[in-house]
Structures are given as structure tokens and as C-alpha cells.
Scaffold this active site. Structure first.
Site, PDB file in Angstrom:
ATOM      1  N   ASN A 368      45.247  29.895  30.803  1.00 55.20           N
ATOM      2  CA  ASN A 368      44.478  30.809  31.649  1.00 55.20           C
ATOM      3  C   ASN A 368      43.433  30.035  32.442  1.00 55.20           C
ATOM      4  O   ASN A 368      42.629  29.304  31.845  1.00 55.20           O
ATOM      5  CB  ASN A 368      43.763  31.858  30.800  1.00 55.20           C
ATOM      6  CG  ASN A 368      42.878  32.771  31.646  1.00 55.20           C
ATOM      7  OD1 ASN A 368      43.374  33.599  32.393  1.00 55.20           O
ATOM      8  ND2 ASN A 368      41.570  32.590  31.548  1.00 55.20           N
ATOM      9  N   GLU A 369      43.461  30.188  33.756  1.00 56.56           N
ATOM     10  CA  GLU A 369      42.464  29.576  34.639  1.00 56.56           C
ATOM     11  C   GLU A 369      42.155  28.150  34.229  1.00 56.56           C
ATOM     12  O   GLU A 369      40.989  27.747  34.180  1.00 56.56           O
ATOM     13  CB  GLU A 369      41.174  30.389  34.638  1.00 56.56           C
ATOM     14  CG  GLU A 369      41.331  31.759  35.220  1.00 56.56           C
ATOM     15  CD  GLU A 369      40.053  32.319  35.832  1.00 56.56           C
ATOM     16  OE1 GLU A 369      38.975  31.803  35.519  1.00 56.56           O
ATOM     17  OE2 GLU A 369      40.164  33.254  36.626  1.00 56.56           O
ATOM     18  N   ASN A 424      44.257  35.524  38.765  1.00 62.12           N
ATOM     19  CA  ASN A 424      43.022  36.259  38.475  1.00 62.12           C
ATOM     20  C   ASN A 424      42.192  36.224  39.753  1.00 62.12           C
ATOM     21  O   ASN A 424      41.755  35.148  40.158  1.00 62.12           O
ATOM     22  CB  ASN A 424      42.213  35.576  37.371  1.00 62.12           C
ATOM     23  CG  ASN A 424      42.985  35.418  36.071  1.00 62.12           C
ATOM     24  OD1 ASN A 424      44.030  36.031  35.885  1.00 62.12           O
ATOM     25  ND2 ASN A 424      42.471  34.588  35.170  1.00 62.12           N
ATOM     26  N   TYR A 430      32.730  38.715  42.443  1.00 63.05           N
ATOM     27  CA  TYR A 430      31.943  37.471  42.425  1.00 63.05           C
ATOM     28  C   TYR A 430      31.643  36.980  43.827  1.00 63.05           C
ATOM     29  O   TYR A 430      30.563  36.481  44.090  1.00 63.05           O
ATOM     30  CB  TYR A 430      32.670  36.375  41.648  1.00 63.05           C
ATOM     31  CG  TYR A 430      32.674  36.612  40.164  1.00 63.05           C
ATOM     32  CD1 TYR A 430      31.488  36.837  39.486  1.00 63.05           C
ATOM     33  CD2 TYR A 430      33.856  36.602  39.459  1.00 63.05           C
ATOM     34  CE1 TYR A 430      31.489  37.060  38.125  1.00 63.05           C
ATOM     35  CE2 TYR A 430      33.865  36.813  38.092  1.00 63.05           C
ATOM     36  CZ  TYR A 430      32.673  37.044  37.426  1.00 63.05           C
ATOM     37  OH  TYR A 430      32.679  37.268  36.088  1.00 63.05           O
ATOM     38  N   TRP A 504      40.865  43.668  34.339  1.00 64.42           N
ATOM     39  CA  TRP A 504      39.978  42.954  33.430  1.00 64.42           C
ATOM     40  C   TRP A 504      38.700  43.756  33.318  1.00 64.42           C
ATOM     41  O   TRP A 504      37.947  43.799  34.269  1.00 64.42           O
ATOM     42  CB  TRP A 504      39.691  41.532  33.949  1.00 64.42           C
ATOM     43  CG  TRP A 504      38.969  40.718  32.926  1.00 64.42           C
ATOM     44  CD1 TRP A 504      37.643  40.443  32.877  1.00 64.42           C
ATOM     45  CD2 TRP A 504      39.574  40.084  31.785  1.00 64.42           C
ATOM     46  NE1 TRP A 504      37.361  39.689  31.765  1.00 64.42           N
ATOM     47  CE2 TRP A 504      38.523  39.462  31.080  1.00 64.42           C
ATOM     48  CE3 TRP A 504      40.874  40.011  31.274  1.00 64.42           C
ATOM     49  CZ2 TRP A 504      38.752  38.753  29.900  1.00 64.42           C
ATOM     50  CZ3 TRP A 504      41.083  39.304  30.117  1.00 64.42           C
ATOM     51  CH2 TRP A 504      40.020  38.677  29.444  1.00 64.42           C
ATOM     52  N   LYS A 525      32.875  44.265  32.456  1.00 54.25           N
ATOM     53  CA  LYS A 525      33.943  44.691  33.371  1.00 54.25           C
ATOM     54  C   LYS A 525      34.842  45.749  32.750  1.00 54.25           C
ATOM     55  O   LYS A 525      35.818  46.181  33.358  1.00 54.25           O
ATOM     56  CB  LYS A 525      34.773  43.482  33.814  1.00 54.25           C
ATOM     57  CG  LYS A 525      33.977  42.552  34.716  1.00 54.25           C
ATOM     58  CD  LYS A 525      34.820  41.495  35.364  1.00 54.25           C
ATOM     59  CE  LYS A 525      33.902  40.515  36.076  1.00 54.25           C
ATOM     60  NZ  LYS A 525      33.089  39.719  35.123  1.00 54.25           N
TER      61      LYS A 525
HETATM   62  C1  GCB Z   1      38.268  35.175  34.306  1.00 52.03           C
HETATM   63  C2  GCB Z   1      38.589  34.804  32.911  1.00 52.03           C
HETATM   64  C3  GCB Z   1      38.049  35.811  31.916  1.00 52.03           C
HETATM   65  C4  GCB Z   1      36.637  36.208  32.311  1.00 52.03           C
HETATM   66  C5  GCB Z   1      36.676  36.841  33.675  1.00 52.03           C
HETATM   67  C6  GCB Z   1      35.289  37.253  34.174  1.00 52.03           C
HETATM   68  O1  GCB Z   1      38.917  34.815  35.222  1.00 52.03           O
HETATM   69  O2  GCB Z   1      39.947  34.582  32.705  1.00 52.03           O
HETATM   70  O3  GCB Z   1      38.084  35.228  30.650  1.00 52.03           O
HETATM   71  O4  GCB Z   1      36.044  37.033  31.377  1.00 52.03           O
HETATM   72  O5  GCB Z   1      37.187  35.937  34.594  1.00 52.03           O
HETATM   73  O6  GCB Z   1      34.875  38.373  33.909  1.00 52.03           O
HETATM   74  O7  GCB Z   1      34.628  36.452  34.817  1.00 52.03           O
END
Ligand code: GCB
Length: 736
Positions: A368-369, A424, A430, A504, A525
Site C-alpha cells: 500500500n502506497e 488512493n 489533502y 477510506w 475519514k
Molecule cells: C492513505 C493510506 C491510509 C491513510 C490515508 C489517510 O493513503 O493508505 O493508511 O490512513 O491515506 O487518511 O491519509
């Protein structure tokens, strides 16, 4: 035959420097300090001990202990003898205690969740709770038994290959064992039982049988499960017995048309879940798992991304039972570690071994990322190739997948290593604008029409205390979260090629490094708060899109005080039309798709009621003079209005300039750099380290500093400070 003994009671927990305390499993030592912010939760080596009398063992029987989850690195001692070591806090392991057993025993489990450069995860946006958080059990088995130790195996592997048209499935059943001469397999069907036998050869037994007139495991509509049993036999005597459920389904994924289940289009639309809860940490029991699943079912989601690590078997079982399709993954996340390769491979091997039989799981997530705070080097690529090859060698029936960070170039050599890709994206939260999400996928799909692409994460934080009639990115209001998701839902509905989409997150969760949006230690979130009970308004938008259960939901129930003469009343519903009543009188009837908006003149206290058929919801609002300061993140002063008031002399630098231009001038770079560091610090160390990412820096350079400040939020950088920064920038003259 085997005996299972729950082993949850009468443990002692010992943290260095503290007196031992009695605990009952499941238990984590970070339930409180891992959720209260400050990134200062205790990480170290703690010890669990349990005294117990030797269980009765007859005829060479053996005694194993199982830990379904021991975070993060565990060493198991019995009466001082080290019997097992396990690295990775999310997969199960077992140890054979037999040889070290005495009449009275002391079991000691030493657990370490401190930082290191070997065991994933080490950098991520969630709390790395330590503890025996999934309990323990003893397993007593005959001398000759099904495999228990290797990779925490369930001992049986079931591979159904299903033809949904002919309603036929070829089921291959395999077991591993240390003895016996023959294995008798039994599959229970609706009509009766199917029995097949296989000889044990080199510790393995295997048969293939055809199931005719098969009842499909058909997602949320009919997740039918079969049960299989394996009996280990010697001279006709049953030595050991295990069982597992399985499901018969087929799926394929089309780069243009998305996901197909059993031959029909079945768009995967759902949410992600972390395994924790306020006050409990990750020490969950079946009660919490079931409650979580009820929330998923109310929402109507048909898929879950179980992020960012292996979840409890009980939860995958619930997904099997309710037909929820799962993306499973390992915690190879955020930051690649040179010394972490073996551990990533181990965690993937354990995930696949332990979860293979679940029909709900359709893909294995490799990372992931991972490019968020690591460059895409040859080493990182080669680790991914090895992980991919491992998954392929263990499972011929499921594709591999990765979740990529938005700043990963679309043509990165990392992407095609896995079968599937998802991104993602957080445009509109952001940074950047909401439309950039749409543009991003369209461009990717144009560039790579033959590649499968999905939306693995998107979301916006919301604190249910915060409200706004003029919701803005970065204000943490429930109303902005709604606007954000209304946009993304449309983006998704217009792009059927997205093979799977996951909000998310379903629930707010602990990220002890965070301090933002009016709460410390939480990522907000979630569509539901960290209590897993309080549903935010945005929850009902997705319910309107996905659930078949008719409902009306009045948004803004917590937004009682309204400072406008005409207020907006929003209703989410999956009904065709909704009638609004104002103080008992019919006000207006509207037809709409999920989102019903009414403009209502208000003067005092009003009863609002939304009605569709025999469904109704009511709430009270009232007209006030001024915006209720408790509704504003950062308290006093509406940030948005405040920004509008800043006037600038364009010959000098100001917050209106592009971030890149401000960073290019040595006079302004220092001022701006310091502020941005403060903003990212409030979002925890992932955001801080991502700040070093080249692609992210490039993207930010093109945005106005003002827009970045807005996104940072007023709590982190209060209006007075922004004014002071602008005044400083206005002293630096631009070069001709
Ligand atoms: C992401 C991550 C996740 C974070 C999310 C965030 O891309 O994969 O683990 O919690 O962003 O809320 O920033």
C-alpha cells in the site's frame, strides 16, 4: 480426535517498570495511549505469563498453543524453554508445547512492538498496538495429526473451480499431515454428502471431486457456503479431524466493464475497515466483529478492503457468510525497508496459507502506497516481483493487487508487476480539486485501456461537532464530507471501468500521530465515528446508493443553529420523491437521485420532517444571529470569510502566490517551509515523510499557498498567524 481449549483467562501482564496485572485475553497495552494523540504510545517489550496444570494427554497426544494475532514480534517460552518466535502482528502461529510440559507450567509470551527495520509495518497512518489481542487456545491432537505449525496452516486447502453456466464445480481438496495412511474427505451438500478418499503420500493427501447442480456463492444475494471435513485414518481408525467451509464462485475483471461475479456484472462498491475501536484498541471480540458487519450490511456495501494487514479469521468468516467480497493485504506499507524483504514474504505466505479457503477473498494485496516515502528503486521493484511470484505459486485462482499513492507516475514500472492496480486519491481533501479525481482516472484509462484500474482509497475527515453553511475543504465539517462524497460517488458511477472502489474509511480509527480536526489521535475519514455507532451524514449517501432497504435520512441533525435567513435542508434517500414538512405543514415535494435539497426560510425554532411513503424523519433547527462558534473547527472566526478579506499588493509576495514560486525565493522559502512542516506534522509522520516525496513536491508547487493553508485547517494555522505570514511575505518584493 482433537480438543480445543480456550486459553483466555488468568494471564498476568508485565510491562517493564510496572507491577504485573491480571488480564483476560484479548488484550492490548495501547488501548488508551494508542488513541489519545501525541505519537507517544508505549512501544517496547512486554510479557504475558500464564500458569497452568498439564492437560491430560493420552497415547502420545500433543499439545499446541495457537495465537491468532500477537503484536508485533513474539517469542514463546514454556518453563523457560524458547519454543517459537514469530515476526508479524497480524497472522496466526502455533507452537508445540509437548516436550517442555511439566505437571505445573509457566507459559511466557514476550511481545515487542518497538520500532525496527525488519518487520512491517514501521511507518503508517495507524497505531501499531501491542499485545495478545486475538486471544489464545490450546489444541490437543493425537500423535499423528493434520499440519498445525507450518505458516499457521489450517491443514486443509480447498480449491473450487466453478462453471456458473453449467452449475458445476471441480473441487480439489488437499491436506497435510505427519502420519496416517489415508484421508477421508466429506463435502456436505443440500442433497446429502459426497465422500472421497485419498492415500497419504509424503505427508500430503489430495482428491478432486465434481459437484453438480452446484449452489453458487453469489455475493450478497446468496452467499451459499459448503462445509468440508477431512478425517485422518489409520487402519480404519480416525486419528484427527478438521473442517473448513468453502464457496463455489467464479469471477473475472474486465478493464472496460469492471468486475463480474459468476458471469454477471457485479460492480464492487464498498469501504475499508481497520480492526480497532475507541477504548478497546484492537482487542476485539466476536461481538465487535459482528457489530461492524451489521454496519456494513446496513450500508449495503458489497466489498470490503480489509486494510492494511491480515484481519481476524472471524471477520473473514463473516464476509463469507454475508457475501461481502474482500481485498486482503499485508502491511508492506508507506516505506520500503531493505531489511524487510523476508518479513514481507513471510506475512504474504501466512496470509495466503491461512485465508485461502475464504470465498469472499478475491485478491491478494502486495503493498500500500509503498512509494509514498520510498523511491521506486530496483530493490523495491524486485521485492514486489518476488511477492507477486510467491502469491502466484501459492494461488492460481486469485489475482494480485497494489494500492498506489496518487503521486506514483501512471507509467511507473511498479504498476504492471501486480495483476490489478488501484489508486488512493485524495484530491479535494489533502490537496487539489475534486475534479482532479475524475481527470486522473480518465487519463489513466486513456493511457492504459487494457489495464484494470480501481479506486482503493478516497475520503475526507469530518468531526460531527463541526458544521457549516459554506462547507470548505479543510474545515472538518460533516457538510464538507457530504459534498466531497457526493462528487466522488458521481465520479465512480460515471466510470464503470473502475473494478473496485473503497471509501477510506468505514470507521474513524486510531492514528496516534494525528492531531487535527478537533481530535487527537484519530483519523476521522470514517463514515461512522470511532465508537462504531454514530453515523455521519455521508454514511447515508452511500446507503442511498447501495442499500435496497428504503429509507429517508435528514442531514444536519447535529447542525441545529442556523445563521442564515434561508437554510439548506438536505435529505439522502433511495426513494424517488421526498416531501418536506415545515412546522407540520407541507413545504415542498421533490424528485431526485439520492440527494434532495430544499431551501427553507427560517425565523425561529422549526420542526423539519422528511417523508416518503410511510418513511419519515424529524429534526429541530433554529435561526440564530451568529454562527455558533462550537461548529467551527478552530473555534472563533469563519476561516473562509477570513481568507476573502486578505488584500495583497501583487508586486510583493503573498499567500496568493504559487507554493513553488514562494519556495524558489530564498526570502520567502524559509517562512513558507516552516509553516508547511507544521501543517504536515499535525497529520502524523506519514504526512511528514511524504512531504519529502519529489512528485508530491512538484504537484504542490503548482498550487497557491492560500489553498494549501486552507487545507491545513484553522486549528493548525490560526487566522491571525496566516495574516502575520502574509504580512511577512508582503515585505519581499518580486523580481522584475
Ligand atoms: C492513505 C493510506 C491510509 C491513510 C490515508 C489517510 O493513503 O493508505 O493508511 O490512513 O491515506 O487518511 O491519509
Amino acid at each position: 480426535m482433537r480438543t480445543i481449549i480456550p486459553f483466555h483467562d488468568n494471564w498476568q501482564f508485565l510491562k517493564p517498570g510496572s507491577a504485573p496485572v491480571p488480564v483476560t485475553l484479548p488484550h492490548t497495552w495501547n488501548a488508551i495511549d494508542g488513541q489519545d494523540g501525541g505519537n507517544d504510545y508505549w512501544r517496547g517489550t512486554a510479557v504475558y505469563t500464564k500458569a497452568f496444570a498439564k492437560p491430560e494427554l493420552s497415547d502420545g497426544e500433543r499439545c499446541f498453543i495457537e495465537f491468532p494475532g500477537a503484536a508485533m514480534t513474539a517469542e514463546v517460552f514454556l518453563n523457560g524453554r524458547s519454543l517459537a518466535r514469530h515476526e508479524g502482528g497480524y497472522s496466526a502461529f502455533r507452537a508445540d508445547l509437548t516436550e517442555a510440559l511439566e505437571n505445573e507450567n509457566l507459559l511466557t509470551v514476550s511481545l515487542d512492538n518497538s520500532a525496527n527495520d525488519r518487520v512491517y509495518p514501521q511507518m503508517a497512518d495507524f497505531t501499531f498496538y501491542g499485545g495478545l489481542y486475538r486471544g489464545a487456545k490450546l489444541i490437543l491432537v493425537p500423535a499423528e495429526h493434520f499440519e498445525l505449525v507450518k505458516d499457521g496452516s489450517p491443514g486443509i486447502k480447498i480449491t473450487p473451480v466453478t462453471d456458473p453456466v453449467r452449475k458445476e464445480a471441480l473441487i480439489t481438496l488437499e491436506t497435510w499431515q505427519n502420519g496416517g495412511s489415508e484421508v477421508q474427505f466429506e463435502i456436505r451438500t443440500e442433497e446429502g454428502s459426497l465422500i472421497a478418499k485419498a492415500a497419504v503420500e509424503n505427508g500430503r493427501a489430495s482428491v478432486s471431486v465434481t459437484l453438480e447442480n452446484v449452489r453458487l456463492w453469489d455475493g450478497v444475494d446468496d452467499p451459499y457456503l459448503y462445509a468440508a471435513t477431512a478425517k485422518l485414518l489409520k487402519d480404519g481408525v480416525v486419528l484427527d479431524e478438521i473442517s473448513s467451509r468453502f464457496g463455489c464462485r467464479s469471477f473475472r475483471i474486465d478493464p472496460e466493464k469492471g468486475f463480474f461475479l459468476n458471469g454477471r456484472s457485479y460492480p464492487l462498491r464498498g469501504v475499508s475497515r481497520h480492526q480497532d475501536r475507541i477504548g478497546l484498541g484492537n482487542a476485539l471480540s466476536m461481538k465487535e466483529h459482528k457489530e461492524d458487519m451489521e454496519v456494513v450490511r446496513e450500508l449495503g456495501a458489497n466489498t470490503l478492503r480489509l486494510a492494511h494487514y491480515q484481519h481476524a479469521q472471524e471477520f473473514y468468516d463473516l464476509c463469507d457468510e454475508y457475501g461481502v467480497i474482500v481485498w486482503a493485504e499485508i502491511p508492506y506499507i508507506t516505506k520500503h525497508m531493505t531489511n524487510g524483504k523476508q518479513n514481507a514474504l513471510d506475512q504474504l505466505r501466512e496470509l495466503i496459507t491461512q485465508c485461502y479457503n475464504h470465498p469472499s477473498i478475491v485478491c491478494w494485496g502486495l503493498s500500500n502506497e509503498i512509494s509514498a516515502s520510498s523511491p521506486v528503486t530496483e530493490e523495491l521493484l524486485s521485492d514486489h516481483r518476488e511477492l507477486n511470484a510467491l502469491a502466484k505459486s501459492m494461488d492460481k485462482t486469485r489475482p494480485t493487487v497494489m494500492a498506489h499513492a496518487f503521486m506514483l507516475e501512471k507509467d511507473s514500472p511498479l504498476i504492471p508487476i501486480a495483476d490489478l492496480a488501484s489508486y488512493n486519491l485524495y484530491f479535494g481533501w489533502y490537496l487539489g480539486e475534486l475534479e482532479q479525481n475524475d481527470e486522473f482516472f480518465d487519463e489513466y484509462h486513456r493511457m492504459f485501456p487494457d489495464r484494470v484500474i480501481g479506486f482503493s482509497e478516497y475520503g475526507a475527515d469530518a468531526n460531527t461537532a463541526f458544521h457549516s453553511a459554506r462547507p470548505e475543504q479543510g474545515d472538518y465539517s460533516e457538510e464538507y464530507q457530504c459534498l466531497y462524497h457526493e462528487h466522488i460517488l458521481k465520479c465512480i458511477e460515471a466510470r464503470p471501468y473502475l473494478w473496485a472502489t473503497h471509501v477510506w474509511n468505514l470507521f474513524d480509527f486510531a492514528a496516534d500521530g494525528r492531531d487535527e480536526g478537533g481530535k487527537r489521535g484519530q483519523n476521522q475519514k470514517g463514515l461512522v465515528e470511532f465508537d462504531h455507532k454514530t453515523k455521519k451524514d455521508a454514511f447515508y449517501l452511500y446507503k442511498a446508493a447501495w442499500s435496497k432497504e428504503a429509507f429517508v435520512h435528514l442531514c444536519g441533525r447535529r447542525f441545529v443553529d442556523r445563521a442564515e435567513a434561508e437554510t439548506e435542508i438536505k435529505v439522502y434517500s433511495n426513494c424517488e420523491s421526498v416531501t418536506l414538512y415545515l412546522d407540520g405543514k407541507e413545504f415542498e415535494t421533490k424528485s431526485a437521485d439520492k440527494v434532495f435539497i430544499f431551501k427553507v426560510p427560517i425565523s425561529g425554532r422549526h420542526e423539519i420532517k422528511a417523508v416518503s411513503g410511510n418513511l419519515a424523519e424529524e429534526m429541530t433547527i433554529r435561526r440564530v444571529e451568529n454562527v455558533n462558534p462550537a461548529y467551527l473547527f478552530g473555534g472563533a472566526g469563519n476561516v473562509v470569510n477570513w481568507f476573502d478579506k486578505i488584500e495583497v499588493n501583487p508586486a510583493f509576495y503573498s499567500i496568493k502566490d504559487k507554493f513553488g514560486a514562494l519556495m524558489a525565493n530564498s526570502g520567502t522559502a524559509a517562512i513558507v517551509g516552516r509553516i508547511m512542516a507544521k501543517a504536515s506534522a499535525s497529520r502524523g509522520e506519514v504526512a511528514q515523510s511524504a512531504g519529502e516525496n519529489k512528485a508530491l513536491k512538484q504537484m504542490m508547487a503548482g498550487l497557491s499557498f492560500e489553498s494549501l493553508l486552507k487545507k491545513a485547517g484553522a486549528n493548525v494555522i490560526p487566522p491571525e498567524q496566516i495574516k502575520a505570514i502574509n504580512d511577512m511575505l508582503q515585505k519581499v518584493k518580486k523580481e522584475e
